[in-house]
Design a protein around this motif. Structure first.
Motif, short mmCIF file in Angstrom:
data_model
loop_
_atom_site.label_atom_id
_atom_site.label_comp_id
_atom_site.label_asym_id
_atom_site.label_seq_id
_atom_site.Cartn_x
_atom_site.Cartn_y
_atom_site.Cartn_z
N GLY A 1 30.14 49.09 32.87
CA GLY A 1 28.73 49.50 32.51
C GLY A 1 27.50 49.17 33.52
N GLN A 2 26.73 49.10 32.98
CA GLN A 2 25.71 48.78 33.95
C GLN A 2 24.29 48.08 33.32
OE1 GLN A 2 24.17 52.53 35.40
NE2 GLN A 2 23.59 53.26 33.34
N GLU A 3 23.65 47.28 34.03
CA GLU A 3 22.50 46.36 33.50
C GLU A 3 21.67 46.12 34.58
OE1 GLU A 3 21.96 45.08 30.79
OE2 GLU A 3 23.99 45.58 29.57
N ILE A 4 20.36 45.71 34.42
CA ILE A 4 19.42 45.37 35.28
C ILE A 4 19.52 43.72 35.36
CG2 ILE A 4 16.98 45.31 35.99
CD1 ILE A 4 18.18 47.97 36.34
N TYR A 5 19.76 43.17 36.55
CA TYR A 5 19.97 41.61 36.43
C TYR A 5 18.94 41.17 37.50
CZ TYR A 5 21.85 37.16 37.38
OH TYR A 5 21.91 35.61 37.42
N ASN A 6 17.89 40.58 37.01
CA ASN A 6 16.84 39.78 37.73
C ASN A 6 16.23 40.91 38.61
OD1 ASN A 6 16.97 37.31 36.86
ND2 ASN A 6 18.28 36.51 38.55
N GLY A 7 16.10 41.99 38.03
CA GLY A 7 15.25 43.17 38.76
C GLY A 7 16.16 44.10 39.60
N THR B 1 42.12 35.48 47.35
CA THR B 1 43.53 35.98 47.58
C THR B 1 44.02 37.09 47.32
OG1 THR B 1 45.76 34.59 47.25
CG2 THR B 1 44.42 35.14 45.38
N PRO B 2 45.11 37.59 47.94
CA PRO B 2 45.48 39.05 47.68
C PRO B 2 45.74 39.47 46.36
CG PRO B 2 46.58 38.05 49.63
CD PRO B 2 46.06 36.64 48.99
N ILE B 3 45.81 40.68 46.20
CA ILE B 3 46.19 41.11 44.76
C ILE B 3 47.67 41.13 44.83
CG2 ILE B 3 46.30 43.22 43.39
CD1 ILE B 3 43.68 44.21 44.85
N ASN B 4 48.26 40.81 43.53
CA ASN B 4 49.62 40.84 43.57
C ASN B 4 50.31 41.99 43.18
OD1 ASN B 4 49.61 38.01 43.36
ND2 ASN B 4 49.62 37.76 40.96
N ALA B 5 51.57 42.29 43.66
CA ALA B 5 52.39 43.50 44.00
C ALA B 5 52.43 44.23 42.66
CB ALA B 5 53.50 43.51 44.57
N GLN B 6 52.85 43.28 41.43
CA GLN B 6 52.99 43.85 40.11
C GLN B 6 51.75 44.23 39.40
OE1 GLN B 6 53.05 40.78 41.04
NE2 GLN B 6 52.73 39.18 39.26
N GLU B 7 50.48 44.33 39.80
CA GLU B 7 49.47 44.48 39.42
C GLU B 7 49.11 46.02 39.50
OE1 GLU B 7 46.49 41.89 40.71
OE2 GLU B 7 47.07 40.29 39.59
N PHE B 8 48.71 46.94 38.45
CA PHE B 8 48.72 47.93 38.45
C PHE B 8 47.16 48.19 37.89
CE2 PHE B 8 52.92 47.81 38.52
CZ PHE B 8 53.31 48.61 39.72
N ILE B 9 46.31 49.49 38.08
CA ILE B 9 45.25 49.82 37.51
C ILE B 9 45.50 50.10 35.91
CG2 ILE B 9 43.32 51.39 37.59
CD1 ILE B 9 43.48 49.92 40.03
N PRO B 10 44.59 49.28 35.10
CA PRO B 10 44.74 49.43 33.79
C PRO B 10 43.89 50.62 33.22
CG PRO B 10 43.14 47.56 34.29
CD PRO B 10 43.88 48.27 35.60
N SER B 11 44.06 50.78 32.12
CA SER B 11 43.18 51.70 31.32
C SER B 11 41.53 51.10 31.30
CB SER B 11 43.65 52.30 30.01
OG SER B 11 43.92 51.09 29.31
N ILE B 12 40.72 52.01 31.41
CA ILE B 12 39.26 51.45 31.80
C ILE B 12 38.44 52.18 30.76
CG2 ILE B 12 37.51 51.24 33.38
CD1 ILE B 12 39.48 51.55 35.51
N ILE B 13 37.41 51.46 29.91
CA ILE B 13 36.57 51.85 29.11
C ILE B 13 35.31 52.03 29.89
CG2 ILE B 13 35.12 51.59 27.14
CD1 ILE B 13 37.68 49.81 26.14
N ILE B 14 34.64 53.20 30.15
CA ILE B 14 33.45 53.42 30.94
C ILE B 14 32.25 53.72 29.93
CG2 ILE B 14 32.19 54.62 32.60
CD1 ILE B 14 34.55 55.38 34.05
N LEU B 15 31.42 52.78 29.94
CA LEU B 15 29.97 53.22 29.14
C LEU B 15 29.37 54.60 29.33
CD1 LEU B 15 28.70 49.63 28.38
CD2 LEU B 15 30.54 50.59 27.09
N GLU B 16 28.90 54.99 28.38
CA GLU B 16 27.99 56.28 28.65
C GLU B 16 26.96 56.20 29.69
OE1 GLU B 16 26.74 57.55 24.94
OE2 GLU B 16 28.48 58.02 23.97
#
Length: 305
Positions: free
Chosen positions: A198-204, A13-28
């Motif tokens: 983040g990032q991971e190897i999933y089933n190769g 379903t579409p994104i709601n209008a009141q939604e904004f990009i939150p602050s994000i934690i990016i792993l190293e």
């Protein structure tokens, strides 16, 4: 029928209008790109919220023939199995129509009422979703209006919305303000969550991961304001297909109690993206319904693609 029985019969379903990009934690050491072009965190979040690949994989499940085995346990208050349904069989699809053929069907315990109806809404829900009795139409077309068909129960439409679109509150029914608590990207809910890339190897397969989880610093009062405790998705770095997703829902007040964990694993079969394992461990207690505790596991294999 209770909304949450259907939690992982998902839709988009579409994104709601009141939604904004939150602050994000990016792993190293995580460098995000699409088609060799760098993406900023805001672009990645937009992909997360607008994803249709999870839904498309379930379209593939219904469209392509395959085999299945499933086990559903209905538990008592002490966690002991009081009823069970076990199935093995084939999902047959031909010229736009599909149907289920059970090769093995065994059960014990009081599963049905005297009139033949299910005693347990959760068991009935899984039958409706994965083991329909009649022949049904199948298509690979993604249609935004499909979930609003007149023949679909509101609970089914709501649960499709919840599952296929991370963070949506666009449901038909606004029961007990729970709908707003599903909107994990809404500005009113962002104070409760960390959003982690983040990032991971999933089933190769090399994957980006996206996790939305409760902040460690929340007070007990704040935790009680939330329904979604954690959602994790794994995205194939080459095409952003969702290869794995899990959900943890928990909520309690004077009238409603629920605790649900759901996971869906995907694989490629001849290049086609399909679900291969679905797990559900859930408890819910809603007004006017008997509480239910159910574990469900479904394996999907031997796809004919």
């Amino acid at each position: 029928m209770p909304l949450f029985v259907f939690l992982f019969f998902f839709y988009f379903t579409p994104i709601n209008a009141q939604e904004f990009i939150p602050s994000i934690i990016i792993l190293e050491e995580v460098h995000i790109s699409e088609n060799s072009q760098p993406l900023n965190p805001q672009d990645f979040m937009k992909i997360v919220k607008e994803d249709t690949t999870f839904y498309k994989a379930f379209k593939h499940l219904r469209f392509y023939p395959h085999s299945y085995s499933s086990n559903l346990d209905i538990l008592d208050k002490k966690g002991r199995v009081k009823a069970n349904i076990y199935r093995e069989g084939k999902h047959i699809s031909h010229k736009g129509n599909a149907w289920i053929l059970n090769d093995t069907l065994s059960q014990f315990g009081k599963i049905y009422k005297r009139n033949g109806e299910y005693r347990y809404y959760t068991a009935e829900a899984f039958d409706i979703v994965f083991f329909p009795k009649d022949t049904f139409s199948v298509s690979l077309k993604i249609n935004k209006t499909e979930s609003r068909g007149r023949n679909q129960d509101k609970n089914v439409r709501d649960a499709k919305t919840i599952g296929f679109t991370v963070g949506s509150s666009d449901t038909d029914q606004k029961k007990g303000s729970l709908s707003s608590k599903l909107a994990i990207f809404d500005t009113t809910m962002q104070k409760y969550y960390d959003y982690i890339i983040g990032q991971e190897i999933y089933n190769g397969v090399d994957c980006y991961t996206f996790t939305c989880q409760l902040k460690d610093s929340l007070s007990r009062k704040d935790v009680k304001q939330t329904l979604v405790k954690k959602i994790t998705s794994y995205f194939d770095k080459t095409n952003f297909n969702v290869l794995y997703r899990d959900y943890f829902f928990e909520y309690k007040n004077l009238f409603i109690k629920l605790d649900m964990k759901i996971s869906v694993s995907m694989q490629y079969v001849n290049g086609i993206h399909v679900p291969v394992e679905i797990n559900y461990h859930g408890f819910w207690d809603l007004p006017f319904f008997k509480a239910e505790r159910v574990n469900f596991r479904l394996f999907l294999f031997n796809y004919k693609v």
